[in-house]
Design a protein around this motif. Structure first.
Motif, short mmCIF file in Angstrom:
data_model
loop_
_atom_site.label_atom_id
_atom_site.label_comp_id
_atom_site.label_asym_id
_atom_site.label_seq_id
_atom_site.Cartn_x
_atom_site.Cartn_y
_atom_site.Cartn_z
N VAL A 89 0.83 -1.20 0.00
CA VAL A 89 0.00 0.00 0.00
C VAL A 89 0.86 1.26 0.00
CG1 VAL A 89 -1.64 1.37 1.34
CG2 VAL A 89 -2.02 -1.09 1.04
N ASP A 90 1.88 1.31 0.86
CA ASP A 90 2.70 2.52 0.95
C ASP A 90 3.42 2.79 -0.37
OD1 ASP A 90 1.90 2.88 3.54
OD2 ASP A 90 3.73 2.05 4.44
N GLU A 91 3.91 1.74 -1.00
CA GLU A 91 4.60 1.90 -2.29
C GLU A 91 3.63 2.39 -3.35
OE1 GLU A 91 5.24 0.72 -6.29
OE2 GLU A 91 4.22 -0.74 -4.99
N LEU A 92 2.42 1.86 -3.36
CA LEU A 92 1.42 2.30 -4.34
C LEU A 92 1.03 3.76 -4.12
CD1 LEU A 92 -0.86 -0.86 -4.50
CD2 LEU A 92 0.42 0.13 -6.41
N ARG A 93 0.91 4.15 -2.86
CA ARG A 93 0.58 5.56 -2.57
C ARG A 93 1.65 6.49 -3.14
NH1 ARG A 93 -2.35 4.25 2.76
NH2 ARG A 93 -4.37 5.27 2.45
N GLU A 94 2.89 6.04 -3.11
CA GLU A 94 3.99 6.87 -3.60
C GLU A 94 4.11 6.84 -5.11
OE1 GLU A 94 8.85 7.34 -3.03
OE2 GLU A 94 7.70 5.97 -1.75
N ASN A 95 3.80 5.69 -5.72
CA ASN A 95 4.11 5.50 -7.14
C ASN A 95 2.89 5.30 -8.03
OD1 ASN A 95 6.98 5.54 -6.78
ND2 ASN A 95 6.81 3.53 -5.84
N GLY A 96 1.69 5.48 -7.51
CA GLY A 96 0.51 5.29 -8.34
C GLY A 96 -0.64 6.15 -7.88
N PHE A 97 -1.82 5.80 -8.35
CA PHE A 97 -3.05 6.42 -7.86
C PHE A 97 -3.64 5.45 -6.84
CE2 PHE A 97 -3.85 8.83 -12.10
CZ PHE A 97 -2.88 9.76 -11.75
N ALA A 98 -3.27 5.63 -5.60
CA ALA A 98 -3.68 4.69 -4.56
C ALA A 98 -4.15 5.45 -3.33
CB ALA A 98 -2.53 3.76 -4.19
N GLY A 99 -5.17 4.87 -2.68
CA GLY A 99 -5.70 5.46 -1.46
C GLY A 99 -7.18 5.67 -1.56
#
Length: 309
Positions: free
Chosen positions: A254-264
């Motif tokens: 989750v943390d990686e996706l928040r940094e590198n994608g549209f996540a959250g």
């Protein structure tokens, strides 16, 4: 601002899987459905196996009615440009003029080895790409009743008949993307309707856009005539449990996706999209990796898009 769903079927998907996603994409109001053009999976086992991009897009051309369809992106190493021009124009006719062609130099060496496709060095791959763009656009632009020839070092063309006619009166839009400093922006300025920045930060995206705008100015092309787009992985969750479940399903943190994608949460993703919009992005490709989670696609359309209208 418009949104397109972007899939990676080489990870393992049948035509029926893709059709289900495309139909939800259409019913939920998205602008388009795009797929990668790969034959080898990049993680997992790839079951039930790859599908050919342009064969599946031909099927979707008949099984959908409104959304744009295309590749992000076809590799110039995969197909000869003459037959590719015929195939893409045919799918455009089948769709009633809804097709776009993303074309790149190719990069996945293991995939080429797995399927017996020659893999030249990077300079030669860009040479192939540049000549393919010339051949494809030249064939499409040749009026019926006339012929077209091309004295190329890789793809010489002799008296090709002007019968490779797309349905779109202005021609099939070409998408070019990548992080190359010189040849990529130059090719986009010359041939593309759209330039795509994929899986990078808003700051790096701004740099890439600046490069392609400068290339347009060098060609005396108005940079405003080039659509600027971005591709990012999507992982939406109204609550942390949903977000974690969706991240686990695609093997990401989750943390990686928040940094590198549209996540959250929807609000988090709205803010992230806003950062890309600030640097000039007007089109977004949402990479959906779990093709069984159709609710994911509908939730983004229902909870994020209305905040951006």
């Amino acid at each position: 601002m418009d949104f397109r769903i972007f899939t990676e079927p080489q990870q393992g998907a049948t035509y029926d899987d893709l059709l289900a996603v495309a139909r939800v994409t259409e019913s939920a109001g998205y602008d388009g459905f795009f797929r990668s053009d790969h034959y080898l999976h990049m993680s997992g086992d790839g079951v039930p196996g790859p599908t050919d991009a342009w064969i599946t897009l031909a099927g979707l051309a008949r099984d959908t009615s409104r959304i744009r369809l295309g590749t992000l992106v076809t590799a110039a190493t995969f197909r000869l440009p003459g037959p590719l021009a015929v195939a893409v124009a045919g799918v455009d006719q089948m769709s009633g003029g809804r097709v776009e062609l993303g074309l790149g130099a190719g990069w996945f060496e293991a995939e080429h080895a797995a399927y017996g496709i020659p893999f030249p060095d990077v300079k030669d791959r860009f040479d192939l790409l540049e000549e393919q763009l010339a051949v494809i656009t030249g064939l499409w632009a040749t009026p019926p009743g006339e012929t077209w020839s091309h004295d190329g070092s890789h793809y010489p063309i002799v008296d090709a008949p002007g019968l490779v006619q797309p349905a779109q009166a202005g021609g099939i839009p070409i998408i070019i993307g990548g992080s190359g400093k010189r040849r990529t922006p130059a090719l986009a300025a010359r041939y593309a309707a759209e330039f795509n920045s994929a899986f990078t930060s808003p700051e790096r995206t701004a740099e890439l856009y600046a490069g392609v705008r400068a290339a347009c100015e060098d060609r005396r092309r108005d940079p405003a005539t080039l659509v600027l787009s971005a591709a990012q992985v999507l992982c939406l969750g109204a609550d942390e449990a949903t977000l974690r479940r969706r991240a686990d399903a695609i093997g990401r943190e989750v943390d990686e996706l928040r940094e590198n994608g549209f996540a959250g949460s929807p609000d988090e993703i709205v803010d992230r999209i806003g950062r890309f919009a600030e640097v000039g992005t007007t089109r977004f490709y949402l990479q959906v990796l779990d093709l069984s989670d159709l609710d994911h696609i509908e939730e983004f359309a229902a909870t994020v898009v209305p905040q951006l209208s």
